[in-house]
Each structure stands twice: as structure tokens, then as C-alpha cells.
Design a protein around this motif. Sequence first.
Motif, PDB file in Angstrom:
ATOM      1  N   TRP A 175       0.792  -1.230   0.000  1.00 54.78           N
ATOM      2  CA  TRP A 175       0.000   0.000   0.000  1.00 54.78           C
ATOM      3  C   TRP A 175       0.825   1.280   0.000  1.00 54.78           C
ATOM      4  O   TRP A 175       0.664   2.121  -0.856  1.00 54.78           O
ATOM      5  CB  TRP A 175      -0.872  -0.095   1.235  1.00 54.78           C
ATOM      6  CG  TRP A 175      -1.946   0.891   1.516  1.00 54.78           C
ATOM      7  CD1 TRP A 175      -2.210   1.424   2.740  1.00 54.78           C
ATOM      8  CD2 TRP A 175      -2.932   1.395   0.642  1.00 54.78           C
ATOM      9  NE1 TRP A 175      -3.308   2.234   2.669  1.00 54.78           N
ATOM     10  CE2 TRP A 175      -3.765   2.250   1.386  1.00 54.78           C
ATOM     11  CE3 TRP A 175      -3.190   1.253  -0.712  1.00 54.78           C
ATOM     12  CZ2 TRP A 175      -4.839   2.921   0.844  1.00 54.78           C
ATOM     13  CZ3 TRP A 175      -4.262   1.921  -1.253  1.00 54.78           C
ATOM     14  CH2 TRP A 175      -5.069   2.739  -0.480  1.00 54.78           C
TER      15      TRP A 175
ATOM     16  N   MET B 120      -1.177  -5.666  -5.681  1.00 53.32           N
ATOM     17  CA  MET B 120      -1.391  -4.235  -5.472  1.00 53.32           C
ATOM     18  C   MET B 120      -1.819  -3.565  -6.765  1.00 53.32           C
ATOM     19  O   MET B 120      -1.031  -3.434  -7.693  1.00 53.32           O
ATOM     20  CB  MET B 120      -0.136  -3.550  -4.953  1.00 53.32           C
ATOM     21  CG  MET B 120      -0.382  -2.080  -4.610  1.00 53.32           C
ATOM     22  SD  MET B 120       1.101  -1.245  -4.044  1.00 53.32           S
ATOM     23  CE  MET B 120       1.978  -1.120  -5.598  1.00 53.32           C
TER      24      MET B 120
ATOM     25  N   THR C 125       6.779  -5.633  -4.292  1.00 51.51           N
ATOM     26  CA  THR C 125       5.764  -5.662  -3.245  1.00 51.51           C
ATOM     27  C   THR C 125       6.069  -6.715  -2.196  1.00 51.51           C
ATOM     28  O   THR C 125       5.843  -6.524  -1.013  1.00 51.51           O
ATOM     29  CB  THR C 125       4.393  -5.974  -3.871  1.00 51.51           C
ATOM     30  OG1 THR C 125       4.276  -5.265  -5.090  1.00 51.51           O
ATOM     31  CG2 THR C 125       3.265  -5.558  -2.937  1.00 51.51           C
TER      32      THR C 125
END
Length: 628
Positions: free
Chosen positions: A500, A532, A509
Motif C-alpha cells: 500500500w 497491489m 511488493t
Amino acid sequence: MLFIITGKLWATDSIPRWHITILPSSMRIDPSTNRIFDKPYNDNSSDELLLKYNWVYNGKVASLKAARGEYVSFQLVLTNETEKPLKGIDVFMKPFKNNSTAFEILPELFLEWAVEVKSKSTGYPKAALGTGWYPDALIPFKYIQQGTKPLKVNAWVYPLQLPDFNNRINHQKSQIIWVDQYIPFEKTAAATGLYSTSISVTIEGVTQSIQVELKVWDFAIPNENLLKASLQHEGFVSHMDEKQELEIYQLMKRNRIGGMDPTYKPEMKKVGNNVTIDWGKFDNRLKKYLTGEAFTKANGYDYGPGYGTPFETFLLPFDVYGKHDTPGWPDVGKPDVEKNAANKAAYINVIHSVRNHLKSMVDPKKTGLTVYLNGLDESYFPEAWERMAYYGNLFKTAYPEAEFRVDGGYNDTAMQVIENAITSWAVHTIEFNNDRFNKYAKMGIKQWLYGPMIYESKVNSWVGSSTFTDLPLVNDRAISWSAWKYNAYSWISWGIGAGWKAGWYDAETWKSANDGGNADGYDEKKMNGNGMVLYSGGIVPNVKGPCPSIRLKTMRDGVQEYEYMKMLAAIDKNKDRVSNIVNKIIDRPFGDQAVGNVNVWSYDPQKWDAGRNELGELINEATKNGGK
């Protein structure tokens, strides 16, 4: 002096050297090198030529086609031909106009934010597109300061400059603007015909413009997201404040992708086996989504797909003790006691309470009520299968309107235990088998495609996400086309905003030094963008709200195209013409035959766009000739 120029801007003493061009939305360009990522493997065609001329831009005019009720997109590329920074950039686009009639809905502009991929996603040595800066997050222009308006002292702003002041792209050569245009659903607001406008860039008194034409076909795709394609992420949205939550759900509705979060639970008080449920906070937070009011002007959703419609799918609050060592909801103990008569009765009583309460605010014909027991998620041993069957049969009786869904790749031995108790199955793509798929479809089990899109090797089964930054963009479109090809109920991918905050700056990620067993020779995990497709606000100065990604937009395009397929098949009363178009692009993804095979579909974005346009033209022609 103001210079108005169309086409390329040539150097003179008084005019700086910069120019603009148009790219399709189906490819990405590295802003530091102008390398185009999304081309067929081993395609050595000139990136420079594609920037000058491509299938949506002939060097002078950009040409788009769309139905009512959908979004159509393109990208504006501003390239600096000198070492001098470009500041005070102003991008402007008027509404599309047909004679005297103009759209009331303005084009939506976004600044593309790039992340640097420093190494390929693990498990994809052939399929990954390589290192470089990948444009991904799309920052709404409401957060961008354009032009030369004086800055307030000490004010945090996001100025429109090349190189990008905030993004810090090494040796940035180009700046990319994403343009979305929603075509009004009502025919009175978007009559069939050819519309035009222009998109302009002004820097230091010099303006360049490119004409943009839009053909609006004589049909509309449904307002509702009938495919119910969804991203699931436990706790992602429920842990936000209500303002952030509304922004996320409206953003996803606008892009025709549902959000699934099984962690919304009303407050419960339990004394012995007596349970009371307080619905106050639950209702205050969720009722507007379950009735559709959240997606109306009353809540700031002025227009867009799914206007006034509720959640496509809602995961009910139930759970059981299981693989995460967390208590069930309601908590009736561990497997050794959960089936005791008193505990079974307590669980059933809560099922009845939930069902009776939600009847007044949920229309099960519009919102798929689903039981997903996270404690039994992807559990591959006989004791778990027996529990799935036990709870599935419990809900069949106590909550007949609800689907009971299991997720994972279950073999024939497992399915013999659970097949008569489940009503919904997220089928792991690596275990996909067309014959078994058809068997369970005939039994009435709704099957969702779930998992990675390419299995270069079985190591890719690490994740339940189909989203990777450095894999071809068409993968995020292909899952909807694959749902059509295999007659799946729909599809699910895991993850809405994993990473995030860090994702603004770090493409990887997921990182892990240990892969859990050195699978296929890999001793570490590095996954770019996995799980994501939304970026948080508040990390980049003055970007206060969530930003969609290009990958989410591509998912949206696939869902829109699925609706084209449904419409043409309904007109034809068969699937022949649709299947002919789909099969020219998609071969046989998923399952054993796809492991190790990168070429499961075409990687030529032009072919995908041509397939979409062919579907649209066929529907348009049928509509003109009296079809529906």
C-alpha cells in the motif's frame, strides 16, 4: 507570444524543443528511455515509430471507439528534447462534442507515476519484460498543480514538471498523462455518432494540440457489473476510516471491479452459548454499500459504471477456527468440539440472526451473499475437507440464499468429499482442468478463476494474485476473456493494495530471502507489484486520496469486453462469432498444458484492441439492423 501548433514542434530560437504524441492505453512506455514494454516477445519494431504512428494515432489525429456506459482511454506522451527542465506545464482537454451537443461528463486526466523494476519477478525469467521504470499509479489531476500559478510560501504541492519533481525518475525523458472518458449511459446524453475534441499542452506560452475523435456506437453495455469480477483482500478496507473506505469502493465501482473483504463483523456478546449481536456500527458503515446508495450523487458518485447499484458480492462475517489459529465467528471452539450439539446449535442460531437482519437491506438477486471461511482457505488435508462439507451443508439449510465458497486446487479425492456441500469454488488456475470444470458447472457450482495468469513453472503457484508489474499488461485483461472462453462464472484475484505505502517507491511488493524450499532452483522471492492495484494517498506530497493503477484500468477493459461478448452472443443466439474472435487471441491458458508455456495468448496489444473493436462493430451493426 502564443504559438498554437499541431503535430511535432520543430526547434527555433524562440520555441523550445518538446513534442507530444498519443499512445494506446494497452501498452506502457518507460519515461526514462521511451522504451515500450508491452509488445510481442522478440518484437524488434521501432519504439520511436510506434510513438509517431500507431493503431489509435496516425500522427495527426487520435481515433477512439466506445459504447455508452463504458470508459475509453488513451495516453498523452510529452517528450523533452533538451536538457532544460520543462516547468509550468498545463494540460487541457475540452469535452467531446458532436455538432452543437457536448458531453456533460469531462475527460478525467491522471499523471502516471512510475516505479523502478530492478530485477525480474522471481519465477518469470522468460515472461518478465525486464528492468526499467514502469508507469503504474495514476494520480488524479485534482491533486496536480498545473501552469505557472504562484506557489504559496512553504506550501506542499505536486507541480506538473518534466522531470517530475516528486517521482525522481532517473534521466526522465517523457511525462505521460492517462486520459479516461466515460461515455454517458443514456442515449439522450450520448447520441450515436462521431465526436471530437483536442488535448493541448501549454509550456511557457507555447501550445501544442492533438485532435481526438470518438465514435460512439449505437448500444450501451449494462450499468451493472454483471461479471462480478473481484479483488479479495482480508482487512484491507475494513481497517480504514470511513472516508478512505468510501473512496476505495467508489474507485473500484468506477472500474467495474468488486472488492471482497471478509473481516466486516458486527459486535457480538457471548455468555455461554447465548449470543447477542449489536448491528449498529455494522449498519452505519455498510448499509449504503448494500443498498447502492454509496454509488449515487448523494455520496459524491456523480456518474459512472454501476451507478446506484450495490456491492456485487458481499462476504458474510462467518469464520471457523483453522489454519490462521484465530477464533471462528461465532466462536464455537476448535474442531474437536465445534460439532457438539450445543456448539452446532449456537452456530446455527447466529446464521439465522445474520440472515434475518440482512433480509431488509440486501437483495440477493443483485448482491451475491457468500460464505467464505478463511480458517479453511486452501486447506489440503482430509480433516479440512470434512469440515468444509460439514459447514457447507449447515449453510445450505440455514442460509439457502448464500453461496458457500471454497478456494484452492482440490483434486478428485477432495472433491468427492465436498462437491455436494459447496455452491461456489474459486478454482486455482494451475489445477484447472476443463473436463472437471464442465462437470462441476453442470452440478450448479459457480466456478471463479483464481490465481496467477502465467505458469512459467510451478513455482508461480506461490501466490493467488494475477497482478505483476513486470509481466505483460494484457494478462490483466486476459482473465476476463478466459472467463468467457471457459464459461467460468467469474474471476477473483487476491490483493487490492498490498504494499500500500511502500509501493509508491518500491516495485518489489513482496520480498523474502527464503522461498520455503528452494522451489525450482529459486532461493528467494521478489515479486513486483503482486497483489497491489491501488496506491494509497498521503505518501506523495499533496496526493491525499487513493490512486488506481494502469493494471486496474486494464482489468476494467477486460470486464467491459466481456460484456461485449455477452451482448453479441445474445444477438446471435450462439457463441460462434464471439468464440472465433476470442480463440484467435487466446489459446489454452491454465492447467497442466499451460505450465512452462509462456505463449498462452497473444502479446500483441494491437490484436486485443482490434478484437475489441470487431466485437463492438458487430454489435453496432446488429443494433442498426434491429438487433437489441
